[in-house]
Design a protein around this motif. Structure first.
Motif, mmCIF file in Angstrom:
data_model
loop_
_atom_site.group_PDB
_atom_site.id
_atom_site.type_symbol
_atom_site.label_atom_id
_atom_site.label_comp_id
_atom_site.label_asym_id
_atom_site.label_seq_id
_atom_site.Cartn_x
_atom_site.Cartn_y
_atom_site.Cartn_z
ATOM 1 N N ASN A 152 5.972 9.178 6.614
ATOM 2 C CA ASN A 152 4.852 8.655 5.821
ATOM 3 C C ASN A 152 5.283 8.366 4.389
ATOM 4 O O ASN A 152 4.901 7.347 3.814
ATOM 5 C CB ASN A 152 3.684 9.647 5.808
ATOM 6 N N LEU A 153 6.091 9.272 3.832
ATOM 7 C CA LEU A 153 6.567 9.079 2.472
ATOM 8 C C LEU A 153 7.452 7.842 2.381
ATOM 9 O O LEU A 153 7.324 7.035 1.472
ATOM 10 C CB LEU A 153 7.336 10.312 1.995
ATOM 11 N N LYS A 164 6.728 4.425 0.234
ATOM 12 C CA LYS A 164 7.676 3.873 -0.747
ATOM 13 C C LYS A 164 7.996 2.418 -0.445
ATOM 14 O O LYS A 164 8.065 1.586 -1.350
ATOM 15 C CB LYS A 164 8.968 4.697 -0.753
ATOM 16 N N ILE A 165 8.166 2.102 0.823
ATOM 17 C CA ILE A 165 8.468 0.724 1.220
ATOM 18 C C ILE A 165 7.288 -0.189 0.900
ATOM 19 O O ILE A 165 7.458 -1.279 0.343
ATOM 20 C CB ILE A 165 8.843 0.651 2.712
ATOM 21 N N ALA A 166 6.083 0.262 1.231
ATOM 22 C CA ALA A 166 4.881 -0.538 0.971
ATOM 23 C C ALA A 166 4.702 -0.770 -0.530
ATOM 24 O O ALA A 166 4.390 -1.888 -0.972
ATOM 25 C CB ALA A 166 3.651 0.154 1.545
ATOM 26 N N THR A 167 4.921 0.262 -1.319
ATOM 27 C CA THR A 167 4.791 0.144 -2.771
ATOM 28 C C THR A 167 5.816 -0.835 -3.329
ATOM 29 O O THR A 167 5.500 -1.671 -4.185
ATOM 30 C CB THR A 167 4.964 1.524 -3.441
ATOM 31 N N SER A 168 7.024 -0.737 -2.834
ATOM 32 C CA SER A 168 8.081 -1.638 -3.293
ATOM 33 C C SER A 168 7.747 -3.087 -2.951
ATOM 34 O O SER A 168 7.929 -3.987 -3.779
ATOM 35 C CB SER A 168 9.409 -1.246 -2.648
ATOM 36 N N LYS A 169 7.235 -3.323 -1.754
ATOM 37 C CA LYS A 169 6.852 -4.682 -1.352
ATOM 38 C C LYS A 169 5.706 -5.207 -2.207
ATOM 39 O O LYS A 169 5.700 -6.375 -2.605
ATOM 40 C CB LYS A 169 6.440 -4.704 0.121
ATOM 41 N N ARG A 170 4.742 -4.350 -2.514
ATOM 42 C CA ARG A 170 3.606 -4.778 -3.344
ATOM 43 C C ARG A 170 4.076 -5.139 -4.750
ATOM 44 O O ARG A 170 3.638 -6.133 -5.333
ATOM 45 C CB ARG A 170 2.557 -3.668 -3.429
ATOM 46 N N ARG A 171 4.967 -4.314 -5.311
ATOM 47 C CA ARG A 171 5.488 -4.583 -6.646
ATOM 48 C C ARG A 171 6.257 -5.901 -6.665
ATOM 49 O O ARG A 171 6.073 -6.726 -7.565
ATOM 50 C CB ARG A 171 6.390 -3.428 -7.106
ATOM 51 N N CYS A 172 7.084 -6.122 -5.644
ATOM 52 C CA CYS A 172 7.853 -7.382 -5.566
ATOM 53 C C CYS A 172 6.929 -8.585 -5.450
ATOM 54 O O CYS A 172 7.150 -9.609 -6.099
ATOM 55 C CB CYS A 172 8.823 -7.336 -4.388
ATOM 56 N N SER A 173 5.877 -8.469 -4.622
ATOM 57 C CA SER A 173 4.946 -9.598 -4.492
ATOM 58 C C SER A 173 4.181 -9.844 -5.785
ATOM 59 O O SER A 173 3.934 -10.985 -6.148
ATOM 60 C CB SER A 173 3.894 -9.415 -3.421
ATOM 61 N N LEU A 174 3.818 -8.775 -6.479
ATOM 62 C CA LEU A 174 3.109 -8.921 -7.743
ATOM 63 C C LEU A 174 3.992 -9.629 -8.762
ATOM 64 O O LEU A 174 3.546 -10.563 -9.448
ATOM 65 C CB LEU A 174 2.702 -7.543 -8.278
ATOM 66 N N PHE A 175 5.247 -9.241 -8.854
ATOM 67 C CA PHE A 175 6.175 -9.880 -9.784
ATOM 68 C C PHE A 175 6.426 -11.335 -9.402
ATOM 69 O O PHE A 175 6.551 -12.203 -10.266
ATOM 70 C CB PHE A 175 7.485 -9.106 -9.859
#
Length: 91
Positions: free
Chosen positions: A5-6, A10-21
Protein backbone atom coordinates in the motif's frame (compact mmCIF):
# COMPACT_ATOMS: atom_id res chain seq x y z
CA UNK A 1 0.54 -5.93 2.74
CA UNK A 2 1.22 -2.54 4.30
CA UNK A 3 4.43 -2.12 2.30
CA UNK A 4 2.47 -2.76 -0.93
CA UNK A 5 0.00 0.00 0.00
CA UNK A 6 2.83 2.37 0.85
CA UNK A 7 4.59 1.62 -2.44
CA UNK A 8 1.35 2.11 -4.37
CA UNK A 9 0.73 5.41 -2.61
CA UNK A 10 4.23 6.66 -3.43
CA UNK A 11 3.81 5.70 -7.08
CA UNK A 12 0.39 7.39 -7.30
CA UNK A 13 1.73 10.55 -5.66
CA UNK A 14 4.70 10.65 -8.00
CA UNK A 15 2.43 10.27 -11.04
CA UNK A 16 0.12 13.03 -9.80
CA UNK A 17 3.05 15.39 -9.22
CA UNK A 18 4.45 14.65 -12.70
CA UNK A 19 1.06 15.27 -14.33
CA UNK A 20 0.61 18.50 -12.39
CA UNK A 21 4.02 19.76 -13.50
CA UNK A 22 3.29 18.71 -17.09
CA UNK A 23 0.02 20.66 -17.09
CA UNK A 24 1.80 23.68 -15.64
CA UNK A 25 4.38 23.52 -18.45
CA UNK A 26 1.59 23.26 -21.04
CA UNK A 27 -0.26 26.21 -19.53
CA UNK A 28 2.92 28.25 -19.50
CA UNK A 29 3.69 27.42 -23.13
CA UNK A 30 0.18 27.81 -24.55
CA UNK A 31 -0.87 30.94 -22.68
CA UNK A 32 2.45 32.56 -21.94
CA UNK A 33 1.53 32.54 -18.27
CA UNK A 34 4.14 32.49 -15.56
CA UNK A 35 3.49 29.40 -13.50
CA UNK A 36 5.23 28.24 -10.35
CA UNK A 37 4.26 25.27 -8.22
CA UNK A 38 5.70 24.28 -4.86
CA UNK A 39 4.76 20.86 -3.48
CA UNK A 40 5.75 19.93 0.06
CA UNK A 41 5.24 16.33 1.18
CA UNK A 42 4.26 15.28 4.68
CA UNK A 43 7.89 14.37 5.33
CA UNK A 44 9.03 17.82 4.22
CA UNK A 45 10.38 16.96 0.76
CA UNK A 46 10.03 19.98 -1.54
CA UNK A 47 9.37 19.71 -5.28
CA UNK A 48 9.12 22.80 -7.46
CA UNK A 49 8.16 23.68 -11.00
CA UNK A 50 10.15 25.19 -12.62
CA UNK A 51 13.41 24.45 -10.80
CA UNK A 52 13.85 26.01 -7.39
CA UNK A 53 16.37 28.67 -8.44
CA UNK A 54 13.99 30.11 -11.02
CA UNK A 55 11.08 30.30 -8.58
CA UNK A 56 13.12 31.85 -5.79
CA UNK A 57 14.87 34.41 -8.02
CA UNK A 58 11.59 35.41 -9.67
CA UNK A 59 9.99 35.99 -6.26
CA UNK A 60 12.94 37.96 -4.90
CA UNK A 61 13.27 40.13 -8.02
CA UNK A 62 9.56 40.88 -8.12
CA UNK A 63 9.58 41.84 -4.45
CA UNK A 64 12.62 44.13 -4.98
CA UNK A 65 11.02 45.77 -8.03
CA UNK A 66 7.81 46.37 -6.11
CA UNK A 67 9.65 47.91 -3.16
CA UNK A 68 11.77 50.09 -5.47
CA UNK A 69 8.79 51.39 -7.43
CA UNK A 70 6.84 52.00 -4.22
CA UNK A 71 9.75 53.93 -2.69
CA UNK A 72 10.20 56.14 -5.75
CA UNK A 73 6.47 56.90 -5.90
CA UNK A 74 6.50 57.69 -2.20
CA UNK A 75 9.46 60.04 -2.69
CA UNK A 76 7.71 61.87 -5.53
CA UNK A 77 4.60 62.28 -3.38
CA UNK A 78 6.63 63.66 -0.48
CA UNK A 79 8.44 66.12 -2.76
CA UNK A 80 5.10 67.37 -4.10
CA UNK A 81 3.77 67.87 -0.57
CA UNK A 82 6.86 69.80 0.50
CA UNK A 83 6.66 71.98 -2.61
CA UNK A 84 2.97 72.69 -2.00
CA UNK A 85 3.62 73.57 1.66
CA UNK A 86 6.36 76.00 0.71
CA UNK A 87 4.03 77.68 -1.81
CA UNK A 88 1.27 77.91 0.82
CA UNK A 89 3.67 79.44 3.39
CA UNK A 90 4.89 82.06 0.91
CA UNK A 91 1.31 83.27 0.35
Amino acid sequence: MASENLRGTKIATSKRRCSLFKKAAELSTLCGARVAIVVISKKGKVSMFPDSDTVIHRYINRKKNFQTSYSSKEEEFMKKEVAEESVDQSL
